[in-house]
Design an enzyme around this catalytic site. Structure first.
Site, PDB file in Angstrom:
ATOM      1  N   TYR A  83       0.838  -1.207   0.000  1.00 28.42           N
ATOM      2  CA  TYR A  83       0.000   0.000   0.000  1.00 28.42           C
ATOM      3  C   TYR A  83       0.870   1.253   0.000  1.00 28.42           C
ATOM      4  CZ  TYR A  83      -3.465   3.510   1.080  1.00 28.42           C
ATOM      5  OH  TYR A  83      -4.246   4.617   1.014  1.00 28.42           O
ATOM      6  N   GLU A 171       9.817  -7.960   3.411  1.00 29.39           N
ATOM      7  CA  GLU A 171      10.113  -8.269   4.813  1.00 29.39           C
ATOM      8  C   GLU A 171       9.770  -9.707   5.201  1.00 29.39           C
ATOM      9  OE1 GLU A 171       7.789  -6.395   3.587  1.00 29.39           O
ATOM     10  OE2 GLU A 171       5.930  -6.374   4.743  1.00 29.39           O
TER      11      GLU A 171
END
Ligand code: XMP
Length: 512
Positions: A83, A171
């Site tokens: 996002y 991540e």
């Protein structure tokens, strides 16, 4: 020297702590701030770089969180993730639209151009996607640096303004090169030297705790487990004798556990704190008498624990803060991290009707291995820091059926022998749980010329990374044999030793 800081602006994504952890793995300090933080606040932290996290929104949705244009004038590198990438594109005049095909999960990624994030990344690699919308037109100044079959802009950059964006999640572990990409960002692009260490976390936290607690008093329920022990050690270093730890021996601990806690934390130990040890063994055994249902046992142990803790803390006079060893995976499990929900509750949960002016949870942002590193940093002994997880209700859920003092003795002895044999054979127990349990089965045996009718002990050895699934560890046969031999010979009341081969599912790790 000023601490090099990366700021993570939180757009509501579930992986923000994982991003933080990855940045700490690059030895760079980071802080998470809400995406609504005023630019002055951001500027005052003097960040070397900023990461915009993922989030559940669509940039065109009502009340969609936006990316302030002022962020781009700070002159520091920015990395948008998922996002965050879309918010960056939208804010700079690019276009974001619903994707024809939403992408979830492991996805093949083609690196088009050796963009700054992808210097050492193979041209064809894998990434983890989780999105509905996608960037369909680049903001001016940007170029595409990677794509997937369904996502033409899987990564983009504007090297001049040092703006980077990835649609996928670098991540998570499922993006195998993700750590390298984040490392490139914080170390090469943002220019952080990588000097941050757990020791710095300890120092910063100690200062922060001193300022927060001042002259007030803090109470901590110390279980002897890794998390509460590291919390105790940290607070002891910060506020010394203004910390009081209550350690309840509920009679369901492993052999010599109570003594070990007293050795480390009690008088003459390495930490200057006020340790109150409560011997509540008889009380727990009495409450558990005649009870064989596992859930009822858990409830009784939990209730008794809270009662003992409350009575003790009342007798200690007014306390201001309650400290807890909550770590980040606990936050996720309790649902606030928006991830998996597990039903186990630790004994020692917050007693709701005790009044404290605040809760202190210094380990809240840390993952288990980071907590361990911190524990070592604070001078806790290795055997404590690398202890296997132990359930709150202790041996209560490792004794099938009714719990008695005699059964606890048998199990403590048998388990201690198993642990000794594991150590002697050099088995790495850090990725699982290795323990003895006591069945409710008695069977006939012969010792000397005598008939015996004694208990069967089960040895359990499982490897697991998330405790949701587990598989039996293939222990060396000699180890099993010597553990069996020693247990039947040295522990009165046992004449049979079994090995539990069952995985989870269908079994669970504990026997109850
Ligand atoms: P199971 O037996 O469900 O265990 O496969 C998964 C993990 O949770 C621990 N466990 C507990 N921890 N209170 C706890 O604090 C409990 O009642 C409890 N029951 C199981 C277990 O040791 C394993 O790590």
């Amino acid at each position: 020297m000023e601490t090099e800081t990366i700021l993570i602006l939180d757009y509501g994504g579930q992986y923000k702590q994982l991003i933080a952890r990855r940045i700490r793995e690059c030895h760079v300090y980071c802080e998470i701030l809400p995406h609504t933080s005023p630019v002055e606040t951001i500027r005052s932290r003097r960040p070397r770089g900023i990461v915009l996290t993922g989030g559940p929104n669509s940039v065109y949705g009502p009340d969609a969180p936006t990316c302030s244009p002022e962020l781009f004038s700070l002159g520091v590198p920015l990395l948008g993730i998922c996002y965050g990438a879309q918010a960056m594109a939208h804010a700079l005049g690019g276009r974001v639209e619903p994707a024809v095909t939403a992408e979830y999960g492991r996805t093949a990624l083609s690196v088009d151009d050796s963009g700054a994030l992808f210097k050492d990344v193979p041209r064809e690699t894998t990434c983890w996607m989780s999105h509905r919308d996608r960037i369909t037109a680049l903001p001016s100044g940007f170029r595409v640096t990677a794509h997937t079959a369904d996502c033409p802009v899987a990564a983009m950059e504007d090297a001049t303004r040092r703006l980077y964006a990835v649609q996928f999640h670098p991540e998570v572990e499922h993006t195998p090169q993700g750590k390298d990409m984040l490392r490139r960002f914080v170390r090469d692009i943002c220019g952080c030297g990588g000097t941050w260490r757990m020791a710095s976390f300890a120092q910063t936290e100690i200062q922060r705790l001193r300022a927060q607690v001042g002259e007030k008093r803090v109470l901590l329920a110390l279980s002897g487990g890794v998390d509460s022990s590291v919390t105790a050690a940290l607070l002891a270093r910060a506020i010394g004798s203004r910390l009081t730890c209550v350690f309840v021996d509920h009679g369901l601990l492993r052999k010599n556990e109570a003594q070990a806690v007293q050795r480390v934390f009690g008088p003459g130990g390495a930490f200057d704190m006020h340790l109150v040890c409560v011997d509540a063994r008889d009380r727990f055994y009495a409450a558990l008498q005649g009870v064989s249902d596992p859930e009822q046992k858990r409830r009784i142990i939990g209730e008794q624990f809270i009662r003992v803790f409350e009575e003790t803390s009342r007798s200690l006079g007014e306390m201001d803060y309650l400290a807890q060893g909550t770590i980040y995976p606990d936050v996720v499990e309790s649902g606030t991290g928006g991830d998996v929900i597990k039903s186990h509750h630790n004994v020692g949960g917050l007693p709701e009707h005790l009044s404290f002016s605040g809760l202190i949870e210094p380990l809240r942002p840390l993952f288990k291995d980071e907590v361990r590193a911190l524990g070592l940093e604070l001078g806790l002994p290795r055997e404590l820091v690398f202890r296997q997880p132990f359930p709150g209700p202790g041996l209560g859920v490792r004794i099938v059926g009714e719990v008695t003092a005699e059964k606890v003795r048998i199990l403590q002895e048998a388990d201690a022998i198993f642990q000794e044999e594991l150590l002697r054979h050099g088995v790495d127990t850090s990725q699982g749980q290795f323990f003895a349990a006591l069945t409710n089965m008695r069977s006939v045996g012969v010792m000397g010329d005598h008939r015996t009718y004694d208990y069967a002990v089960v040895l359990r050895a499982v490897s697991t990374s998330d405790f949701m699934t587990a598989t039996a560890v293939r222990l060396p046969y000699e180890l099993l044999e010597s553990a069996m031999n020693r247990i039947v010979n040295e522990v009165r009341g046992v004449n049979r030793v079994l090995f539990d081969l069952t995985s989870k599912p269908p079994a669970t790790i504990e026997l109850e």
